[in-house]
Design an enzyme around this catalytic site. Structure first.
Site, PDB file in Angstrom:
ATOM      1  N   ARG A  82       0.839  -1.197   0.000  1.00 52.02           N
ATOM      2  CA  ARG A  82       0.000   0.000   0.000  1.00 52.02           C
ATOM      3  C   ARG A  82       0.876   1.248   0.000  1.00 52.02           C
ATOM      4  NH1 ARG A  82      -2.738   3.003   4.849  1.00 52.02           N
ATOM      5  NH2 ARG A  82      -3.963   4.490   3.666  1.00 52.02           N
ATOM      6  N   HIS A 126      -3.156  10.972   0.952  1.00 53.44           N
ATOM      7  CA  HIS A 126      -2.610  10.756   2.291  1.00 53.44           C
ATOM      8  C   HIS A 126      -2.035  12.092   2.767  1.00 53.44           C
ATOM      9  CE1 HIS A 126      -1.052   7.363   5.093  1.00 53.44           C
ATOM     10  NE2 HIS A 126      -0.829   8.495   5.697  1.00 53.44           N
ATOM     11  N   GLU A 171      -7.532   8.276   6.481  1.00 50.07           N
ATOM     12  CA  GLU A 171      -7.833   8.938   7.751  1.00 50.07           C
ATOM     13  C   GLU A 171      -8.329  10.370   7.594  1.00 50.07           C
ATOM     14  OE1 GLU A 171      -4.589   8.576  10.513  1.00 50.07           O
ATOM     15  OE2 GLU A 171      -4.555   6.402  10.419  1.00 50.07           O
ATOM     16  N   ASN A 300      -7.431   1.580  10.024  1.00 45.03           N
ATOM     17  CA  ASN A 300      -6.134   1.810  10.670  1.00 45.03           C
ATOM     18  C   ASN A 300      -6.355   1.789  12.173  1.00 45.03           C
ATOM     19  OD1 ASN A 300      -5.206   2.264   8.103  1.00 45.03           O
ATOM     20  ND2 ASN A 300      -4.677   4.413   8.421  1.00 45.03           N
ATOM     21  N   TYR A 302      -4.201   1.515  15.969  1.00 51.48           N
ATOM     22  CA  TYR A 302      -2.943   1.461  16.716  1.00 51.48           C
ATOM     23  C   TYR A 302      -3.162   1.214  18.203  1.00 51.48           C
ATOM     24  CZ  TYR A 302      -0.575   3.121  12.562  1.00 51.48           C
ATOM     25  OH  TYR A 302      -0.069   3.208  11.293  1.00 51.48           O
ATOM     26  N   GLU A 379      -3.490  -0.207   8.175  1.00 47.63           N
ATOM     27  CA  GLU A 379      -2.324   0.203   8.983  1.00 47.63           C
ATOM     28  C   GLU A 379      -2.435  -0.365  10.380  1.00 47.63           C
ATOM     29  OE1 GLU A 379      -1.336   4.395   9.321  1.00 47.63           O
ATOM     30  OE2 GLU A 379      -1.779   4.702   7.199  1.00 47.63           O
TER      31      GLU A 379
HETATM   32  C1  FCB Z   1      -1.362   7.098  10.858  1.00 48.43           C
HETATM   33  C2  FCB Z   1      -0.984   7.692   9.521  1.00 48.43           C
HETATM   34  C3  FCB Z   1       0.359   7.249   9.017  1.00 48.43           C
HETATM   35  C4  FCB Z   1       1.380   7.153  10.121  1.00 48.43           C
HETATM   36  C5  FCB Z   1       0.835   6.347  11.279  1.00 48.43           C
HETATM   37  C6  FCB Z   1       1.810   6.168  12.408  1.00 48.43           C
HETATM   38  O1  FCB Z   1      -2.277   7.925  11.486  1.00 48.43           O
HETATM   39  O2  FCB Z   1      -1.953   7.362   8.563  1.00 48.43           O
HETATM   40  O3  FCB Z   1       0.755   8.116   7.995  1.00 48.43           O
HETATM   41  O4  FCB Z   1       1.770   8.412  10.496  1.00 48.43           O
HETATM   42  O5  FCB Z   1      -0.328   6.939  11.774  1.00 48.43           O
END
Ligand code: FCB
Length: 483
Positions: A82, A126, A171, A300, A302, A379
């Site tokens: 990607r 992006h 995002e 995405n 985290y 992500e």
């Molecule tokens: C996300 C973004 C990516 C990167 C990660 C850590 O929010 O999409 O570009 O910065 O975080």
């Protein structure tokens, strides 16, 4: 937990493994081949905006090292990759005919991937808006959505069916709320009403782009990538529950509802009623455009969030949470929420809590309450305090452990019936981490910024094996030795 981490697991056949990157974070060569300025060039060159004044001028030097990086991807063996396309390389001022040299770079990238048997997954936006469009009002203006659809049509026609999956936006929450609400991202503004208008125009741009791609190509696979997470109230006190619900409204429902249900959440319409221009920019028919049929959702993820009501910081502390006293975000402040930390949880170098159960819960919620469309994790990854040791090795067991845990969380969601079709690790290379500059490293590959030299971290070899066997072994977290 012990059980889940020690079991061997296999992903469904055809699961699309990959890594993810973004143009401004890796390419560098910002003045090459007619590229125009983006809002991130302006922002990063403005004093005080990024850590150490770092910019994407050179970044990971990917633009010049394309062939070598393609070979790295081949060595990793992932069936997908990607990347994002820089709008200012295609249209230097955000309008007018395509810049042939800019487009050629992505033609080379896409065909280089295909030659190596890797499916290209292209993100059209992006965060690197052409500066000229920002000068005319950026995402606060409706015109930007129309320009985006034109740009999309050009790219879709040029790259055509070679692209496996099309992602309109990455995002949009960050573009709108970090960009126009918090000011931590380009263009660095702090006005909630403008963030609301930007949200609407970004969503409109998405819907219009879906139409443009479908008009240009036979049967494309089109989706959008959202940054979604779980918002758990710190206690069951109604004020905490309400604060968590508002945070969920701002980050999750404000995007999911219009995309899947063609409506904005009523509580958010009310919450931002007084903020101008806000939702006043909404026109008849817009929600039909935004709710255009898509083929998949990109997620995405985290870290999860625990939220207390701002007036209840003392109670949250007494309940055992670490409470960050100064909440820097005007967006969260306005929502009356306070992000609190669960003490026993490990955190990454970003200060983000590691808790993969949030990912399973999120995926199950999406499938139950929004859509049974296929989902790709577009992500997920971890910034770690990496360093090169005296033997020129980068040992990153924390990253391996993070990925292992999150893959198990994805697998649990699949077992619960969620159709997750792929997983893209953030990121292939260490890169320019937006306002944090080069201080955070997310890559499977170490980049020595002064020289551009690449060095494979332990996690590269570990992830290569995961992909090869399409799953995790019982001893999944063991660190391999690179011979
Ligand atoms: C996300 C973004 C990516 C990167 C990660 C850590 O929010 O999409 O570009 O910065 O975080």
């Amino acid at each position: 937990m012990a059980d889940a981490t020690s079991r061997s697991i296999t992903f469904p056949e055809g699961f699309l493994w990959g890594t993810a990157t973004a143009a401004y974070q890796i390419e560098g060569s910002v003045a090459a081949d007619g590229r125009g300025l983006s809002i991130w060039d302006t922002f990063s060159h403005t004093a005080g905006r990024t850590r150490n004044g770092d910019t994407g001028d050179v970044a990971s030097d990917h633009y010049r090292r394309l062939e070598g990086d393609l070979d790295l991807l081949a060595a990793l063996g992932a069936p997908g990759y990607r990347f994002s396309i820089a709008w200012p390389r295609i249209q230097p001022t955000g309008k007018g005919p395509a810049n042939v040299e800019g487009m050629d770079f992505y033609r080379r990238l896409v065909s280089g991937l295909r030659d190596r048997g890797i499916a290209p997954v292209a993100t059209l936006y992006h965060w690197d808006l052409p500066q000229s469009l920002e000068d005319a009002g950026g995402w606060v203006e409706r015109d930007t959505a129309e320009r985006f659809a034109e740009y999309t049509a050009m790219v879709a026609t040029a790259l055509g069916d070679e692209v496996e999956l099309w992602i309109t936006l990455n995002e949009p929450w960050c573009s709108a709320w970090a960009g126009y609400g918090e000011g931590s991202h380009a263009p660095g503004q702090r006005q909630l009403g403008r963030a609301v208008a930007a949200t609407h125009h970004l969503l409109l741009a998405h819907g219009a782009a879906v139409g443009a791609i479908r008009a240009a190509l036979g049967s494309p696979q089109v989706g959008i990538t959202l940054n979604l997470t779980t918002f758990t109230p710190a206690t069951d006190h109604p004020a905490d529950v309400a604060a968590a619900r508002r945070a969920d409204g701002n980050q999750n429902r404000l995007f999911l509802d219009p995309i899947f249900n063609k409506s904005y959440p009523v509580d958010m319409l009310e919450h931002y009623q007084a903020n101008q221009p806000g939702f006043a920019v909404l026109r008849e028919g817009d929600l039909d455009t935004i709710g255009a049929r898509i083929d998949f959702l990109g997620v995405n993820y985290y870290s999860p969030q625990t939220v207390a009501s701002r007036e209840r910081s003392q109670e949250a502390r007494e309940a055992g949470y670490n409470v960050r006293l100064s909440e820097p975000s005007p967006v969260a402040e306005d929502l009356g929420g306070l992000a609190v930390m669960t003490p026993a949880r490990p955190v990454t170098q970003m200060g983000w809590e590691v808790a993969s159960e949030g990912l399973t819960a999120l995926l199950v919620r999406l499938a139950r309450h929004y859509s049974e469309l296929p989902i790709y994790i577009t992500e997920n990854g971890a910034a770690i305090d990496d360093y090169v040791d005296t033997e020129r090795r980068v040992h990153d067991p924390e990253r391996i452990s993070y990925i292992d845990e999150h893959l198990r969380a994805v697998h649990s969601a699949i077992e619960a019936g969620v159709e997750v079709r792929g997983y893209f690790l953030w990121s292939l290379l260490d890169n320019f981490e937006w306002e944090h500059g080069f201080s955070k490293r997310f890559g499977l590959v170490w980049v020595d910024y002064p020289s551009g030299e690449r060095l494979l971290k332990d996690s590269f070899e570990w992830f290569r094996r995961v992909i090869e066997r399409n799953g995790l072994t019982a001893s999944g977290r063991e660190v391999p030795t690179i011979g």
